[in-house]
Design an enzyme around this catalytic site. Structure first.
Site, mmCIF file in Angstrom:
data_model
loop_
_atom_site.group_PDB
_atom_site.id
_atom_site.type_symbol
_atom_site.label_atom_id
_atom_site.label_comp_id
_atom_site.label_asym_id
_atom_site.label_seq_id
_atom_site.Cartn_x
_atom_site.Cartn_y
_atom_site.Cartn_z
ATOM 1 N N SER A 154 -5.349 -30.519 7.813
ATOM 2 C CA SER A 154 -5.963 -30.324 9.714
ATOM 3 C C SER A 154 -6.500 -31.371 10.042
ATOM 4 O O SER A 154 -6.561 -32.910 9.733
ATOM 5 C CB SER A 154 -7.298 -29.861 8.622
ATOM 6 O OG SER A 154 -8.534 -29.293 9.615
ATOM 7 N N TYR A 167 -14.084 -28.215 2.237
ATOM 8 C CA TYR A 167 -13.037 -28.361 2.946
ATOM 9 C C TYR A 167 -12.737 -29.945 2.948
ATOM 10 O O TYR A 167 -10.966 -29.358 3.098
ATOM 11 C CB TYR A 167 -13.201 -27.498 3.880
ATOM 12 C CG TYR A 167 -12.155 -27.441 5.218
ATOM 13 C CD1 TYR A 167 -11.882 -26.519 4.871
ATOM 14 C CD2 TYR A 167 -12.377 -28.055 6.430
ATOM 15 C CE1 TYR A 167 -11.015 -26.056 5.559
ATOM 16 C CE2 TYR A 167 -11.116 -27.654 7.507
ATOM 17 C CZ TYR A 167 -10.128 -26.797 7.135
ATOM 18 O OH TYR A 167 -9.253 -26.020 7.889
HETATM 19 N N1 LIG Z 1 -8.307 -22.728 13.098
HETATM 20 C C1 LIG Z 1 -8.512 -24.044 13.239
HETATM 21 O O1 LIG Z 1 -9.571 -23.924 13.927
HETATM 22 C C2 LIG Z 1 -7.931 -24.624 12.117
HETATM 23 C C3 LIG Z 1 -7.859 -26.174 12.259
HETATM 24 C C4 LIG Z 1 -7.403 -26.981 11.349
HETATM 25 C C5 LIG Z 1 -7.105 -25.772 10.323
HETATM 26 N N2 LIG Z 1 -6.545 -24.825 10.273
HETATM 27 C C6 LIG Z 1 -5.886 -24.719 9.007
HETATM 28 O O2 LIG Z 1 -4.815 -23.577 9.566
HETATM 29 C C7 LIG Z 1 -4.740 -22.473 8.072
HETATM 30 C C8 LIG Z 1 -4.757 -21.318 9.271
HETATM 31 O O3 LIG Z 1 -5.900 -21.387 9.453
HETATM 32 P P1 LIG Z 1 -6.437 -19.953 10.108
HETATM 33 O O4 LIG Z 1 -7.498 -19.982 11.038
HETATM 34 O O5 LIG Z 1 -5.190 -19.312 10.868
HETATM 35 O O6 LIG Z 1 -7.119 -18.429 9.061
HETATM 36 P P2 LIG Z 1 -7.227 -17.081 9.458
HETATM 37 O O7 LIG Z 1 -8.547 -17.178 8.354
HETATM 38 O O8 LIG Z 1 -6.836 -16.584 11.067
HETATM 39 O O9 LIG Z 1 -5.960 -16.435 8.600
HETATM 40 C C9 LIG Z 1 -6.277 -17.152 6.806
HETATM 41 C C10 LIG Z 1 -4.336 -16.185 6.330
HETATM 42 O O10 LIG Z 1 -4.232 -16.867 5.207
HETATM 43 C C11 LIG Z 1 -4.578 -15.863 4.201
HETATM 44 N N3 LIG Z 1 -5.359 -15.668 2.851
HETATM 45 C C12 LIG Z 1 -6.494 -16.890 3.115
HETATM 46 N N4 LIG Z 1 -6.943 -16.987 2.566
HETATM 47 C C13 LIG Z 1 -6.052 -16.644 1.128
HETATM 48 C C14 LIG Z 1 -6.116 -16.510 -0.380
HETATM 49 N N5 LIG Z 1 -7.515 -16.782 -0.727
HETATM 50 N N6 LIG Z 1 -4.663 -16.078 -1.160
HETATM 51 C C15 LIG Z 1 -3.994 -15.613 0.065
HETATM 52 N N7 LIG Z 1 -3.736 -15.178 1.167
HETATM 53 C C16 LIG Z 1 -5.024 -15.857 1.997
HETATM 54 C C17 LIG Z 1 -4.944 -14.285 4.939
HETATM 55 O O11 LIG Z 1 -4.466 -13.322 4.742
HETATM 56 C C18 LIG Z 1 -4.358 -14.556 6.797
HETATM 57 O O12 LIG Z 1 -3.222 -14.012 6.743
HETATM 58 C C19 LIG Z 1 -5.662 -22.750 7.385
HETATM 59 O O13 LIG Z 1 -4.997 -23.836 6.057
HETATM 60 C C20 LIG Z 1 -6.522 -23.741 7.878
HETATM 61 O O14 LIG Z 1 -6.786 -24.564 7.468
HETATM 62 C C21 LIG Z 1 -7.349 -24.116 10.777
#
Ligand SMILES: NC(=O)c1ccc[n+]([C@@H]2O[C@H](COP(=O)([O-])OP(=O)(O)OC[C@H]3O[C@@H](n4cnc5c(N)ncnc54)[C@H](O)[C@@H]3O)[C@@H](O)[C@H]2O)c1
Length: 279
Positions: A154, A167
């Site tokens: 991130s 985080y």
């Molecule tokens: N959305 C953003 O703005 C953003 C920005 C920077 C980084 N990220 C990173 O991208 C990645 C995905 O984020 P997202 O926004 O797509 O998330 P999201 O909430 O849309 O999806 C999360 C996914 O992870 C799974 N999950 C969550 N906790 C879990 C656990 N304990 N065990 C098993 N599965 C689990 C959920 O079932 C889902 O499939 C993460 O690493 C997040 O830190 C997101």
């Protein structure tokens, strides 16, 4: 004229470049992970997806709508036993493991109020699970003499943000894990890299916006030179690039996919500054 580009990103043409390849994607039932899994499937890979049980139905439906029915294994990645079982089942199903995408993370964002439980949750779902799955994936990848791992990091891995000790520290750990594991796995033909997204419109962001995208995208978009948030598919492309042979000389590094977030200085988009020579 509005500077907000709301056009959906282009849909890539399909090359079949991952035909015969196998992948495990964590957090593949929603958001960024689902976009990555879908792109791998479209490109011909056989994919196993891990996610929370609560997201399975919705995730399966999205894949089915696109004509795919990948194996989805549900459980909590904070559990060492689940991680081990996930890898065992994945290998049984796939036969070999070419790619691992460590994507699922915990969004615990606490600071002075963080409890030991908060710290544990952040690290157990995040860098502990990333590290364990990397260790477990390294075994089959070593015997194949080939493998590629991408960790989803991130923008938060390298900057301070308010009230984000847990985080951001967990993402910082992902950055170092990526470098150190890349170094140790390089002799076996295994590459490890990370991708650092800016703000991507997924459900946590949607929740924070109270689902009012029209109101919040113009505000949060200004953190990025491109003046908008990213789409999950815009993270999938760079992840697939890092997994592909086009990235055969890239390891131990991070690709920021952040719409210009990292390059902005304190003046932001310049809307409140007047510099000599400018109008
Ligand atoms: N959305 C953003 O703005 C953003 C920005 C920077 C980084 N990220 C990173 O991208 C990645 C995905 O984020 P997202 O926004 O797509 O998330 P999201 O909430 O849309 O999806 C999360 C996914 O992870 C799974 N999950 C969550 N906790 C879990 C656990 N304990 N065990 C098993 N599965 C689990 C959920 O079932 C889902 O499939 C993460 O690493 C997040 O830190 C997101």
């Amino acid at each position: 004229m509005s500077s907000l580009n709301t056009n959906l990103p282009y849909r890539k043409s399909i090359s079949g470049r991952f035909m015969g390849r196998t992948a495990l994607v964590t957090g593949g039932t929603d958001g960024i992970g689902r976009a990555i899994a879908l792109e791998l499937l479209r490109e011909g890979a056989n994919v196993v997806i891990a996610g929370l049980e609560a997201d399975k139905e919705n995730g399966s439906k999205t894949f089915l709508d696109e004509g795919f029915s990948p194996l989805i294994i549900t459980g909590d990645l904070a559990s060492e036993a689940f991680c081990k079982d996930l890898m065992k089942q994945s290998l049984q199903h796939l036969g070999r493991l070419d790619f691992l995408v460590n994507n699922a993370f915990s969004f615990v964002a606490k600071s002075l109020d963080a409890t030991r439980q908060d710290w544990l949750r952040s690290f157990e779902v995040g860098p502990f699970a990333f590290a364990l799955l990397t260790q477990l994936a390294a075994e089959p990848m070593k015997s194949q003499g080939f493998g590629a791992i991408v960790n989803i990091s991130s923008i938060s891995c390298r900057i301070a943000q308010p009230n984000r000790w847990t985080y951001n520290a967990a993402k910082g750990a992902v950055a170092q894990l990526t470098r150190c594991s890349a170094l140790d796995l390089a002799p076996f033909g295994i590459r490890v890299n990370s991708v650092s997204p800016g703000w991507i419109w997924t459900r946590e962001v949607d929740k924070a916006a109270g689902s009012d995208r029209a109101k919040y995208e113009p505000i949060w978009g200004k953190f990025h030179m491109l003046r908008r948030l990213g789409h999950p598919i815009e993270i999938a492309g760079p992840v697939l690039f890092l997994l592909s042979e086009d990235a055969s000389f890239i390891t131990g590094t991070d690709i920021p996919v952040d719409g210009g977030y990292n390059g902005l200085g304190p003046e932001g988009l310049g809307e409140t500054t007047k510099i000599a020579g400018s109008t």
